[in-house]
Design an enzyme around this catalytic site. Structure first.
Site, mmCIF file in Angstrom:
data_model
loop_
_atom_site.group_PDB
_atom_site.id
_atom_site.type_symbol
_atom_site.label_atom_id
_atom_site.label_comp_id
_atom_site.label_asym_id
_atom_site.label_seq_id
_atom_site.Cartn_x
_atom_site.Cartn_y
_atom_site.Cartn_z
ATOM 1 N N ALA A 167 1.128 1.872 12.608
ATOM 2 C CA ALA A 167 -0.511 2.884 12.479
ATOM 3 C C ALA A 167 -0.793 3.546 13.852
ATOM 4 C CB ALA A 167 -1.359 2.041 12.104
ATOM 5 N N TYR A 210 2.840 4.013 15.543
ATOM 6 C CA TYR A 210 3.562 4.879 15.726
ATOM 7 C C TYR A 210 3.054 7.030 15.344
ATOM 8 C CZ TYR A 210 7.697 7.301 14.520
ATOM 9 O OH TYR A 210 9.040 7.919 14.770
ATOM 10 N N GLU A 233 3.939 6.683 -7.864
ATOM 11 C CA GLU A 233 4.185 5.242 -7.888
ATOM 12 C C GLU A 233 4.013 4.340 -6.837
ATOM 13 O OE1 GLU A 233 8.798 6.012 -7.049
ATOM 14 O OE2 GLU A 233 8.397 8.055 -8.850
ATOM 15 N N LYS A 284 3.585 2.932 -2.737
ATOM 16 C CA LYS A 284 4.851 3.898 -2.018
ATOM 17 C C LYS A 284 5.625 1.941 -1.399
ATOM 18 C CE LYS A 284 6.134 5.875 2.519
ATOM 19 N NZ LYS A 284 6.314 5.199 3.234
ATOM 20 N N ASP A 286 6.462 -0.970 1.034
ATOM 21 C CA ASP A 286 7.244 -1.100 2.511
ATOM 22 C C ASP A 286 8.236 -2.030 2.469
ATOM 23 O OD1 ASP A 286 6.451 -0.297 4.692
ATOM 24 O OD2 ASP A 286 5.154 -1.838 5.544
ATOM 25 N N TYR A 289 13.826 4.694 -7.186
ATOM 26 C CA TYR A 289 12.781 5.904 -7.284
ATOM 27 C C TYR A 289 13.139 6.883 -7.194
ATOM 28 C CZ TYR A 289 13.013 5.546 -1.991
ATOM 29 O OH TYR A 289 13.401 5.564 -0.661
ATOM 30 N N LYS A 322 -1.515 7.924 1.416
ATOM 31 C CA LYS A 322 -1.368 6.332 3.316
ATOM 32 C C LYS A 322 -2.684 5.486 2.738
ATOM 33 C CE LYS A 322 1.615 5.168 5.545
ATOM 34 N NZ LYS A 322 2.789 6.221 6.918
ATOM 35 N N CYS A 365 -12.964 -31.964 25.510
ATOM 36 C CA CYS A 365 -13.032 -31.208 24.088
ATOM 37 C C CYS A 365 -14.544 -30.006 24.416
ATOM 38 C CB CYS A 365 -14.120 -32.627 23.379
ATOM 39 S SG CYS A 365 -14.546 -31.172 21.634
ATOM 40 N N CYS A 372 -17.528 -31.877 22.537
ATOM 41 C CA CYS A 372 -18.506 -33.101 23.453
ATOM 42 C C CYS A 372 -17.572 -33.804 24.431
ATOM 43 C CB CYS A 372 -18.018 -34.246 22.205
ATOM 44 S SG CYS A 372 -16.566 -34.500 22.190
ATOM 45 N N CYS A 410 -9.390 -33.962 19.223
ATOM 46 C CA CYS A 410 -10.599 -34.820 20.145
ATOM 47 C C CYS A 410 -10.717 -35.754 19.717
ATOM 48 C CB CYS A 410 -11.315 -33.698 19.694
ATOM 49 S SG CYS A 410 -12.996 -34.529 20.102
ATOM 50 N N CYS A 441 -18.739 -36.984 17.982
ATOM 51 C CA CYS A 441 -18.262 -34.990 18.698
ATOM 52 C C CYS A 441 -19.220 -34.208 18.048
ATOM 53 C CB CYS A 441 -16.597 -34.780 18.393
ATOM 54 S SG CYS A 441 -16.590 -33.331 18.592
HETATM 55 S S1 IVH Z 1 10.487 9.414 -2.397
HETATM 56 C C1 IVH Z 1 12.174 13.009 -0.604
HETATM 57 N N1 IVH Z 1 8.945 6.956 -3.534
HETATM 58 O O1 IVH Z 1 8.843 6.035 2.162
HETATM 59 C C2 IVH Z 1 11.499 11.850 -1.425
HETATM 60 N N2 IVH Z 1 10.095 7.120 -1.058
HETATM 61 O O2 IVH Z 1 8.550 8.381 4.143
HETATM 62 C C3 IVH Z 1 12.102 10.640 -0.995
HETATM 63 N N3 IVH Z 1 9.326 4.401 -0.367
HETATM 64 O O3 IVH Z 1 12.077 6.895 3.187
HETATM 65 C C4 IVH Z 1 11.433 9.461 -0.724
HETATM 66 N N4 IVH Z 1 8.584 4.274 -2.257
HETATM 67 O O4 IVH Z 1 11.916 4.584 1.784
HETATM 68 C C5 IVH Z 1 9.732 7.935 -2.526
HETATM 69 N N5 IVH Z 1 8.379 5.562 -4.545
HETATM 70 C C6 IVH Z 1 8.731 6.168 -3.299
HETATM 71 C C7 IVH Z 1 8.949 4.878 -2.038
HETATM 72 C C8 IVH Z 1 9.489 5.912 -1.355
HETATM 73 C C9 IVH Z 1 8.845 4.045 -0.764
HETATM 74 C C10 IVH Z 1 9.531 4.809 1.281
HETATM 75 C C11 IVH Z 1 11.575 5.398 1.727
HETATM 76 C C12 IVH Z 1 11.187 6.526 2.127
HETATM 77 C C13 IVH Z 1 9.825 6.880 2.752
HETATM 78 C C14 IVH Z 1 9.313 8.213 3.058
#
Ligand code: IVH
Length: 783
Positions: free
Chosen positions: A33, A35, A121, A123, A125, A233, A321, A415, A418, A445, A451
């Site tokens: 966050a 970054y 889908e 995302k 991590d 993906y 996000k 402590c 007490c 303690c 106590c």
């Molecule tokens: S699509 C051109 N689908 O998110 C599209 N990315 O900031 C390429 N990630 O580097 C990515 N889940 O590591 C896509 N269902 C998903 C994802 C996904 C995680 C990550 C991936 C990518 C980063 C994008």
């Protein structure tokens, strides 16, 4: 130089540094966050001053350079990144751009526009990986790197168990590059960190770092030992297309054995997308893996081609996000809390910060070892993480931001509640006949019930539903009773009067009467409940049940030596010491005495549990003394040869040598030469006998023993005692224990799961005992 220019250069230098730590070292020092914020600030400044944009700005690049330790790999089709949406407005804006790009009629405030189909889908991590299949075989695995050049991690990806090394079925293109995320589940992450802690290794701050650190290992054996998973993906280069939609592609890949997300859905229009975002957001904490958002992609591949790319991002996809689970804040102070068992726990007081929508101002620090592991100092900038519903945690110190006046964290000597001494707990370990005591991570303690903090918690526990089950005494009432000086131990509950409580806050005539009735009703608890209610450290309900069932009287539990307690199932030496020290404490003894004087009548007391009485043999006792180099076999030989502990202690050298090889014999001698050892061993034996254990002489004078000449067979699984113990007991009574049933068999002991031996015994009309009957048989006097 202008202020904007200075700031731009500062931001670029800082972002470069974080990029390197994230992508190359797998050791980011700030949360995503933070970054993102720095990145957005730079983007905004560059938008205001386009003349200052340079090709090497982090806004113009994807990811970071490849780690030179791996061979470099060129991505034929660049691995790009995704643009981010942080709210509904960003999402509607994205949808509008897509419609515009595809020349679709725009809607107005009331809708009416064309609905674009999107795939939805989660995302994940983790980290992006490319898998190249040639003629169905996995030939290469690579990281994203800077998007154009990545690292060859073929050996490592092959260790990820759900990545197919060969595609299933048929019909796949000759060249097929699959892209997806390698990640670690929450459970896998917790297991890994526990193992790392136990092995004294470094722990990972979050599953993403753990996945990245595990995959980019030069030693693939380490990768193989880590719980990594893959989820596909998308595609990179392909020699032949096989579907005209993104979802069609993923479904086909699934047919070929590729893992895809269980949460993959088709949305028609932006409203569906927003519903999907909210639905997944609500379930985020309960998903087995971590996600930082959801990804929407235009489903039609033709439309994707039409929309194309812009700088580092496709125009046809976006990441929506979720609020970040990690944030930066400042550690204002560390305070110490005292729990029921007296554990003095450090708690971080933080400058309030919003983490995933909740304001966090405290975080647990677990214990002082954790403070040391984090290298935490007061005044530090720290990363706070709120994973799911768990209590916020401090996961990392941002060393670069440590102020000059940061102060170390010290455990208080006294402590905070007490004023009693605070002592470090000790860990008892036993190996090679010696008990070694080392320092534990927990400080306590020593004030116990003197106590206030421990007293309140102890009473709250004592009255709780699974303990004494006294209804009508909530935490607030307990606090009042203690603060008013009406109760200074659990025993004082039984002297409370109507007049004393009726005027307390929250009490009225009826509730006071009800409380006194509930207290009176609690006077006949089962022994196990009572032991649990005492709140002995490390003694939960299960251990309390074992103690009650095996020893069957409070008096025996109170008196039991730690070594004798270790005869009970699942009680180790450390817990045994806790129990022993609890009952040795004069104040605890006084409280228990008062409870009994004030009318408590414990139920379920009586004879020693049969299973316990039956589970001890002289050989077992000698074995448990842990005499160096004497194992269970040697112990059994000593028991057979000398028949009593006294016999072993007084044995002359020649007899001893007849029983054991020289090295072991010497060791036995040395052990009992120490009067402390001899005295302790005899005390254990005396207590076992006193408790009703009655092993006969184990000398091998078989004739005259109660089961002499009989052959017994043990079959099925035994639950009350181990098979070794059962065998040793039978042998000590003169029986032979055989593995097969025949006409000569005297008796068969059949536990659950017994099969052909039981059938045969029944056919032959032999005597068969189930385990309970067997235990009852062994505990008869004279056996
Ligand atoms: S699509 C051109 N689908 O998110 C599209 N990315 O900031 C390429 N990630 O580097 C990515 N889940 O590591 C896509 N269902 C998903 C994802 C996904 C995680 C990550 C991936 C990518 C980063 C994008």
């Amino acid at each position: 130089m202008t202020a904007a220019n200075t700031r731009i250069l500062e931001l670029r230098a800082e972002l470069d540094q974080h990029n390197y730590r994230y992508h190359v070292l797998d050791e980011p020092s700030i949360p995503d966050a933070e970054y993102d914020r720095l990145f957005r600030e730079l983007k905004a400044l560059e938008a205001e001053h386009p003349e200052l944009v340079t090709a090497d700005s982090p806004t113009q690049r994807v990811g970071s350079t490849a780690l030179s330790a791996f061979t470099q790999v060129r991505h034929e089709v660049p691995m790009l990144s995704l643009g981010n949406a942080f709210d509904d407005t960003d999402m509607r804006e994205f949808d509008r751009r897509v419609s515009e790009g595809l020349d679709l009629p725009a809607g107005d405030l009331f809708g009416g526009g064309a609905e674009v189909e999107y795939s939805c889908e989660p995302k994940l991590d983790g980290l992006a990986v490319s898998l190249l299949y040639q003629d169905g075989y996995l030939v290469r695995g690579a990281t994203r790197g800077d998007g154009t050049t990545g690292e060859d991690i073929s050996v490592n990806v092959r260790t990820v168990r759900n990545i197919p090394l060969k595609l299933h079925g048929s019909g796949w293109p000759a060249v097929l590059e699959v892209r997806g995320e390698v990640f670690m589940s929450k459970a896998g992450f917790d297991r890994l960190n526990e193992a790392q802690l136990a092995a004294g290794g470094k722990t990972f701050a979050n599953p993403r770092n753990a996945a990245a650190g595990s995959l980019r290992q030069l030693d693939s054996k380490i990768t193989a030992s880590r719980p990594l998973e893959f989820c596909c993906y998308g595609l990179g280069q392909v020699s032949e297309e096989f579907s005209d939609t993104h979802i069609g592609n993923l479904k086909q890949l699934q047919q070929w054995g590729m893992p895809i997300s269980h949460e993959l859905k088709l949305a028609r229009g932006i409203a569906d997308c927003l519903d999907y975002y909210r639905d997944i957001g609500e379930r985020r904490a309960s998903l087995p893996y971590e996600i930082d958002g959801v990804v929407f992609k235009v489903n039609s591949l033709a439309s994707q081609r039409e929309l194309g790319f812009r700088a580092r991002e496709p125009r046809w996809a976006i990441a929506h996000k979720f609020p970040a689970m990690e944030e930066l804040t400042e550690l204002l102070d560390v305070e110490f809390q005292v729990g029921r068992t007296g554990a003095v726990t450090p708690v971080a007081r933080l400058k309030p910060v919003k983490v995933a929508g909740v304001t966090v101002s405290n975080a647990t620090l677990h214990n002082m070892d954790e403070v040391a592991r984090l290298g935490l100092m007061i005044g530090d900038t720290v990363i706070i993480r709120r994973a799911g519903d768990v209590i916020p945690q401090v996961v990392q110190v941002v060393l670069e931001r440590r102020p000059g006046d940061a102060r170390p964290v010290h455990i208080p000597e006294r402590c905070p509640v007490c004023g009693s001494h605070v002592e470090r707990t000790q860990l008892v370990k036993r190996s090679k006949g010696r008990e070694t005591i080392s320092e534990g991570a927990v400080y306590r303690c020593v004030g116990r019930l003197a106590c206030g903090a421990q007293l309140k918690q102890a009473i709250i526990h004592f009255v709780s539903r699974r303990a004494m089950d006294i209804e009508g005494l909530g935490e607030k009432s307990v606090e009042q009773l203690v603060d008013e000086g009406l109760v200074s131990s659990p025993a004082d509950l039984y002297t409370l009067t109507f007049e004393q409580i009726v005027d307390l806050e929250g009490f009225a005539e009826l509730s006071s009467k009800n409380l006194l009735q509930a207290i009176a009703d609690s006077k006949r608890p089962a022994l196990a409940r009572f032991i649990y209610a005492l709140g002995i450290p490390d003694v939960g309900e299960e251990t309390a049940k074992v103690l009650a069932r095996s020893l069957a009287s409070l008096e025996r539990v109170q008196r039991a030596l730690p070594q004798v307690l270790t005869y009970l199932p699942d009680i180790g030496l450390e817990v045994a010491y806790e129990i022993h020290s609890f009952f040795s404490d004069a104040h605890n003894q006084q409280v228990i005495g008062q409870l009994l004087e004030r009318g408590l009548e414990l139920q379920d007391q009586g004879e020693l549990g049969a299973e316990f009485a039956a589970s001890t043999t002289l050989g077992g006792l000698i074995d448990k003394l842990h005499i160096p180099s004497v194992g269970p076999g040697g112990a059994q030989k000593l028991a057979e040869k000398f028949g009593s502990l006294q016999g072993v202690i007084e044995a002359d050298w020649l007899d001893m040598r007849q029983a054991l090889p020289e090295k072991q014999a010497k060791s036995v001698r040395e052990f009992f030469d120490s009067p402390d050892n001899a005295r302790a061993a005899l005390a254990i034996e005396a207590q076992l006998r006193d408790f009703g254990m009655h092993w006969q002489s184990e000398k091998k004078t078989v004739e005259g023993l109660p089961l002499a000449g009989q052959t017994w067979v043990l079959t099925g699984s035994l639950e009350l005692m181990s098979r070794d113990v059962a065998k040793a007991r039978l042998e000590s009574l003169g029986a032979k224990v055989s593995g097969s049933v025949s006409g000569k068999t005297h008796c068969v002991v059949a536990g659950p799961g017994a099969g052909s031996k039981l059938v045969k015994a029944n056919e032959l009309g032999l005597k068969v005992l189930d385990e309970e009957a067997f235990v009852a048989f062994l505990s008869q006097p004279g056996i």
